[in-house]
Design a protein around this motif. Structure first.
Motif, PDB file in Angstrom:
ATOM      1  N   GLU A 116       0.887  -1.421  -0.138  1.00  0.00           N
ATOM      2  CA  GLU A 116      -0.033   0.041  -0.048  1.00  0.00           C
ATOM      3  C   GLU A 116       0.715   1.269   0.051  1.00  0.00           C
ATOM      4  O   GLU A 116       2.196   1.246   0.197  1.00  0.00           O
ATOM      5  N   PRO A 117       0.292   2.494  -0.319  1.00  0.00           N
ATOM      6  CA  PRO A 117       1.159   3.638  -0.282  1.00  0.00           C
ATOM      7  C   PRO A 117       1.986   3.848   0.904  1.00  0.00           C
ATOM      8  O   PRO A 117       2.928   4.425   1.075  1.00  0.00           O
ATOM      9  N   PRO A 118       1.136   3.692   1.994  1.00  0.00           N
ATOM     10  CA  PRO A 118       1.890   3.941   3.389  1.00  0.00           C
ATOM     11  C   PRO A 118       2.953   3.096   3.706  1.00  0.00           C
ATOM     12  O   PRO A 118       4.116   3.467   4.130  1.00  0.00           O
ATOM     13  N   ASP A 119       3.009   1.784   2.943  1.00  0.00           N
ATOM     14  CA  ASP A 119       4.014   1.018   3.151  1.00  0.00           C
ATOM     15  C   ASP A 119       5.408   1.638   2.489  1.00  0.00           C
ATOM     16  O   ASP A 119       6.562   1.508   3.130  1.00  0.00           O
ATOM     17  N   ILE A 120       4.998   2.091   1.239  1.00  0.00           N
ATOM     18  CA  ILE A 120       6.126   2.647   0.295  1.00  0.00           C
ATOM     19  C   ILE A 120       6.650   3.812   1.183  1.00  0.00           C
ATOM     20  O   ILE A 120       7.787   4.163   1.245  1.00  0.00           O
ATOM     21  N   ALA A 121       5.630   4.606   1.628  1.00  0.00           N
ATOM     22  CA  ALA A 121       6.026   6.017   2.445  1.00  0.00           C
ATOM     23  C   ALA A 121       6.941   5.611   3.470  1.00  0.00           C
ATOM     24  O   ALA A 121       7.911   6.187   3.968  1.00  0.00           O
ATOM     25  N   GLU A 122       6.470   4.617   4.395  1.00  0.00           N
ATOM     26  CA  GLU A 122       7.389   4.242   5.434  1.00  0.00           C
ATOM     27  C   GLU A 122       8.518   3.616   5.178  1.00  0.00           C
ATOM     28  O   GLU A 122       9.755   3.921   5.956  1.00  0.00           O
ATOM     29  N   LEU A 123       8.854   3.090   4.143  1.00  0.00           N
ATOM     30  CA  LEU A 123      10.131   2.231   3.538  1.00  0.00           C
ATOM     31  C   LEU A 123      10.973   3.514   3.626  1.00  0.00           C
ATOM     32  O   LEU A 123      12.181   3.832   3.811  1.00  0.00           O
ATOM     33  N   SER A 124      10.210   4.593   2.808  1.00  0.00           N
ATOM     34  CA  SER A 124      11.399   5.722   2.253  1.00  0.00           C
ATOM     35  C   SER A 124      11.594   6.428   3.448  1.00  0.00           C
ATOM     36  O   SER A 124      12.954   6.825   3.649  1.00  0.00           O
ATOM     37  N   LEU A 125      10.805   7.056   4.544  1.00  0.00           N
ATOM     38  CA  LEU A 125      11.175   7.597   5.518  1.00  0.00           C
ATOM     39  C   LEU A 125      11.919   6.815   6.643  1.00  0.00           C
ATOM     40  O   LEU A 125      13.085   7.532   7.135  1.00  0.00           O
ATOM     41  N   GLY A 126      11.807   5.545   6.654  1.00  0.00           N
ATOM     42  CA  GLY A 126      12.691   4.857   7.390  1.00  0.00           C
ATOM     43  C   GLY A 126      14.229   4.727   6.739  1.00  0.00           C
ATOM     44  O   GLY A 126      14.996   4.595   7.572  1.00  0.00           O
ATOM     45  N   VAL A 127      14.233   4.562   5.790  1.00  0.00           N
ATOM     46  CA  VAL A 127      15.680   4.581   4.889  1.00  0.00           C
ATOM     47  C   VAL A 127      16.462   6.177   5.304  1.00  0.00           C
ATOM     48  O   VAL A 127      17.350   6.209   5.612  1.00  0.00           O
ATOM     49  N   LEU A 128      15.572   7.195   5.179  1.00  0.00           N
ATOM     50  CA  LEU A 128      16.090   8.719   5.588  1.00  0.00           C
ATOM     51  C   LEU A 128      16.613   8.397   6.920  1.00  0.00           C
ATOM     52  O   LEU A 128      17.682   9.026   7.289  1.00  0.00           O
ATOM     53  N   ASP A 129      15.535   8.028   7.830  1.00  0.00           N
ATOM     54  CA  ASP A 129      16.046   8.091   9.266  1.00  0.00           C
ATOM     55  C   ASP A 129      17.197   7.366   9.517  1.00  0.00           C
ATOM     56  O   ASP A 129      18.091   7.845  10.204  1.00  0.00           O
ATOM     57  N   ALA A 130      17.435   6.142   8.897  1.00  0.00           N
ATOM     58  CA  ALA A 130      18.277   5.260   9.112  1.00  0.00           C
ATOM     59  C   ALA A 130      19.808   5.915   8.621  1.00  0.00           C
ATOM     60  O   ALA A 130      20.773   5.926   9.624  1.00  0.00           O
ATOM     61  N   ILE A 131      19.856   6.362   7.536  1.00  0.00           N
ATOM     62  CA  ILE A 131      20.845   7.080   6.938  1.00  0.00           C
ATOM     63  C   ILE A 131      21.265   8.203   7.881  1.00  0.00           C
ATOM     64  O   ILE A 131      22.564   8.385   8.207  1.00  0.00           O
ATOM     65  N   ASP A 132      20.446   9.025   8.539  1.00  0.00           N
ATOM     66  CA  ASP A 132      20.479  10.045   9.531  1.00  0.00           C
ATOM     67  C   ASP A 132      21.393   9.770  10.627  1.00  0.00           C
ATOM     68  O   ASP A 132      22.326  10.214  10.987  1.00  0.00           O
ATOM     69  N   ALA A 133      20.805   8.467  11.358  1.00  0.00           N
ATOM     70  CA  ALA A 133      21.510   7.905  12.551  1.00  0.00           C
ATOM     71  C   ALA A 133      22.883   7.505  12.108  1.00  0.00           C
ATOM     72  O   ALA A 133      23.657   7.194  12.857  1.00  0.00           O
ATOM     73  N   ILE A 134      22.758   6.582  10.997  1.00  0.00           N
ATOM     74  CA  ILE A 134      24.032   5.856  10.497  1.00  0.00           C
ATOM     75  C   ILE A 134      25.220   7.097  10.483  1.00  0.00           C
ATOM     76  O   ILE A 134      26.464   7.085  10.984  1.00  0.00           O
TER      77      ILE A 134
END
Length: 400
Positions: A116-134
């Motif tokens: 679903e669109p929220p799944d894709i959005a959560e994936l993209s946001l999760g990647v951004l958050d992870a890269i920021d923390a990394i």
């Protein structure tokens, strides 16, 4: 429970090896410093990519973007390791962005209908958050590690040469930054010297290496030079020392110093900075395979000996044109044609008298040509080892 995400993650688990391979290839295509990685270095990149993408999938499937302390600790260790091997910080961080984009693109291309669109959005946001923390963890650890390394200049200089020998320092810009940071002024075409004790039963000590460096008129690793910036480096490999030297240091100086220190070695002259690893391998393999009589009249082998031994031991790096160039040197120039002819005749006949008769010249003329050949090549054709080197190079030149 995010059922659709879990199902997609289960599918990707079976494809993860291929996805990681695509991600690593994308990193190597996009970032020049990663292109020359091979062996353990490349395996390390692949392992980090595999672990990172699996963690990202796990977090996304569970709807949790929180990176735990174990993840933070691992990324701090990665930051410190990249500082130690000299990989530029900007390139390290970019590698994570490139690899993550490959993963996101794979998910959205192959599994869009299952999500679903929220799944894709959560994936993209999760990647951004992870890269920021990394990025935060890697940057912090990288800076601390670099400060620690540069505070101990002797260790930092040795680590730089270690990286050059291993081929880990491939970016000209990053190397220039590192050299400047360490207050070095390295030659663009250095000489590379590898030495070991003449007596195989004797250990190579730090004191011996320091004495060698001093004998060459250079500053030992643990001392500072007040008047000039350091233009040489030194490191160790078990019972061998590796020195990156200014090309102003003559072979005769190296020979005298090694004799004094009871060392034998191999000197590869006028390498390039990026060619230091190749020069080290050539010199080290020469010391591994040279017969004792190769050292009969000297303590230090040269590039020609290394190239000849690579050919004789059928190494894949053997280059017949390099054997000719490094052994014969200026004898191949047209102005020295008569000297090369005299040398060839002497090797073929075995005596100056017979060689002179073959060439229809006076024996004294032939002996003069032999002296000039020795002066130009540094090789005495009466020595068994030098005669082999000269004869091989002459035959290869004729075949070429």
């Amino acid at each position: 429970m995010y059922t659709a995400r879990a199902a997609v993650v289960a599918e990707i688990e079976g494809e993860l090896v291929a996805v990681v391979a695509s991600a690593v290839q994308a990193v190597r295509d996009a970032i020049p410093v990663y292109r020359n990685l091979h062996g353990p270095q490349l395996a390390d990149v692949e392992a980090i990519a595999y672990w990172s993408l699996r963690r990202l999938m796990t977090l996304w499937a569970g709807g949790d973007s929180t990176i735990d302390e174990r993840d933070h600790s691992r990324f701090r260790a990665i930051g410190a390791a990249r500082a130690a091997d000299g990989r530029p910080l900007a390139d390290v961080l970019r590698a994570y962005r490139v690899a993550s984009s490959v993963f996101v693109r794979h998910v959205t291309t192959e599994y869009l209908d299952a999500l679903e669109p929220p799944d894709i959005a959560e994936l993209s946001l999760g990647v951004l958050d992870a890269i920021d923390a990394i990025s935060e963890e890697i940057i912090g650890a990288y800076i601390v590690a670099r400060e620690q390394l540069t505070s101990n200049r002797a260790q930092a200089h040795a680590l730089l040469l270690d990286d050059l020998v291993a081929g880990r320092q491939n970016s000209p810009g990053a190397l220039a930054d590192r050299v400047r940071e360490l207050d070095l002024e390295l030659p663009t075409h250095p000489n590379v010297l590898v030495v070991e004790p003449m007596d195989a039963g004797r250990s190579l000590t730090d004191d011996t290496v320091e004495s060698l460096v001093l004998a060459l008129g250079l500053t030992p690793p643990d001392r500072t030079a007040q008047s000039t910036r350091r233009s040489h480096l030194c490191t160790r490999r078990d019972q061998r020392a590796i020195l990156l030297l200014p090309n102003a240091i003559e072979r005769t100086e190296v020979e005298a110093a090694c004799n004094e220190m009871m060392l034998r070695g191999c000197l590869v002259v006028r390498s390039t900075i990026v060619g230091v690893g190749g020069a080290w391998r050539l010199a080290s393999e020469a010391l591994d395979t040279a017969p004792d009589h190769a050292f009969d009249d000297r303590a230090v082998l040269d590039s020609g000996d290394g190239q000849l031994l690579a050919l004789l031991t059928a190494r894949t790096t053997a280059d017949t044109s390099e054997v000719v160039r490094t052994v014969l040197g200026s004898l191949t120039e047209s102005a020295n044609k008569h000297i090369l002819e005299g040398l060839s005749a002497f090797i073929a006949t075995g005596t100056a008298t017979a060689a002179a008769a073959q060439l229809h010249v006076h024996p004294q003329t032939l002996r003069y040509r032999l002296r000039r050949a020795q002066e130009l090549t540094g090789r005495d054709p009466r020595s068994a080892w030098h005669r082999l080197a000269l004869d091989t190079a002459i035959q290869l030149r004729q075949l070429g």
